[in-house]
Write an enzyme that holds these catalytic residues in place. Structure first.
Site, PDB file in Angstrom:
ATOM      1  N   HIS B  54       0.854  -1.189   0.000  1.00 48.15           N
ATOM      2  CA  HIS B  54       0.000   0.000   0.000  1.00 48.15           C
ATOM      3  C   HIS B  54       0.893   1.243   0.000  1.00 48.15           C
ATOM      4  O   HIS B  54       2.012   1.213   0.531  1.00 48.15           O
ATOM      5  CB  HIS B  54      -0.892   0.006   1.249  1.00 48.15           C
ATOM      6  N   GLU B  56       0.862   3.897   1.753  1.00 45.36           N
ATOM      7  CA  GLU B  56       1.313   4.345   3.078  1.00 45.36           C
ATOM      8  C   GLU B  56       2.511   3.538   3.569  1.00 45.36           C
ATOM      9  O   GLU B  56       3.487   4.099   4.078  1.00 45.36           O
ATOM     10  CB  GLU B  56       0.188   4.209   4.122  1.00 45.36           C
ATOM     11  N   CYS B  84      -6.206   1.812   5.702  1.00 44.54           N
ATOM     12  CA  CYS B  84      -6.780   0.530   6.145  1.00 44.54           C
ATOM     13  C   CYS B  84      -6.190   0.195   7.525  1.00 44.54           C
ATOM     14  O   CYS B  84      -5.261   0.857   7.992  1.00 44.54           O
ATOM     15  CB  CYS B  84      -6.434  -0.563   5.128  1.00 44.54           C
ATOM     16  N   CYS B  87      -2.311  -0.265   7.512  1.00 43.65           N
ATOM     17  CA  CYS B  87      -1.542   0.974   7.411  1.00 43.65           C
ATOM     18  C   CYS B  87      -1.717   1.852   8.643  1.00 43.65           C
ATOM     19  O   CYS B  87      -0.777   2.527   9.070  1.00 43.65           O
ATOM     20  CB  CYS B  87      -1.944   1.722   6.141  1.00 43.65           C
TER      21      CYS B  87
END
Lengths: 154, 154
Positions: B54, B56, B84, B87
């Site tokens: 992801h 992040e 999410c 993260c």
């Protein structure tokens, strides 16, 4: 490690290696659908200056590299400590079929404690979970690690 | 992007680049204590076969590499979508001081939806959170991405 066999023994060996490196002693192993060991890792947060370098994340990423796909369908993850919320969500994203963990983690765990990630509405894949597998040696190693680091121990 | 300035514009550019690569269009930027851009990234899950890639997580890891420490004290993270649970927990581990996010994510978010990671007993560092910053262009990009992929669209 009486009674323990297979992947959790390897995960404990990774935890012991992490201890020797000065990392919080947690180890993880990913096993493929046919029983092949796809990846094994211990915590590497300090060594790699990576706040996300938990054993589970490293093992999931290495297994995904080995298979050439981010979806580890039919795979199992063995880890010596109950995964934190970050790792639990990563386990869900990776479509891990079965999670076996060792010691429970009431303060930082995210599977059977805290936010219970797999029960959340934001979780769209739930592995089968088997807790307290090889819990005693995993917990003993963690207790020894944190006892050695307690302030006043010099 | 009317009214938007600074790091969130860069995060949106990373989201647009992710879109062009066929990845879910999310972008993230880490800003250091003095305002320096330390890292920027977009989703790379498919390109790198990494279920944890992801925006992040990639930005946090790159910023930690840039600073040589897993603890990003005093740093801010800008991301185009509500993080999410994976993260969000990584943001807590990294000691991020301020989180700015764009669109909300009722189905998959872990900050103001789902397990609300920063409110959990397992979370030991809580950033200040500013939601819905640049939400409109971030949400439009995501809607366009998923509309293009809807079954039956050919």
């Amino acid at each position: 490690m009486r009674g323990l066999t297979g992947p959790m023994v390897l995960a404990l060996a990774e935890a012991e290696a992490a201890f020797a490196r000065g990392e919080v002693p947690v180890g993880a192993v990913v096993v493929g659908p046919t029983g092949t060991i796809l990846a094994r890792a211990g915590n590497q947060i300090e060594a790699t200056a990576d706040p996300t370098a938990h054993a589970e994340l490293l093992a999931l990423r290495a297994a995904a590299q080995a298979l050439g796909t981010p979806r580890l369908v039919g795979c199992a993850l063995y880890v010596t400590l109950e995964p934190c919320p970050m790792c639990a969500q990563a386990i869900a994203f990776a479509r891990i079929a079965r999670l076996y963990y060792g010691a429970e983690d009431p303060k930082g765990g995210g599977v059977d404690h805290g936010p219970r990630i797999f029960q959340s509405t934001s979780c769209h894949h739930r592995p089968d979970v088997y807790g307290l597998i090889g819990a005693a040696p995993a917990a003993e190693l963690l207790q020894r690690f944190f006892r050695d680091r307690r302030p006043g121990k010099g």
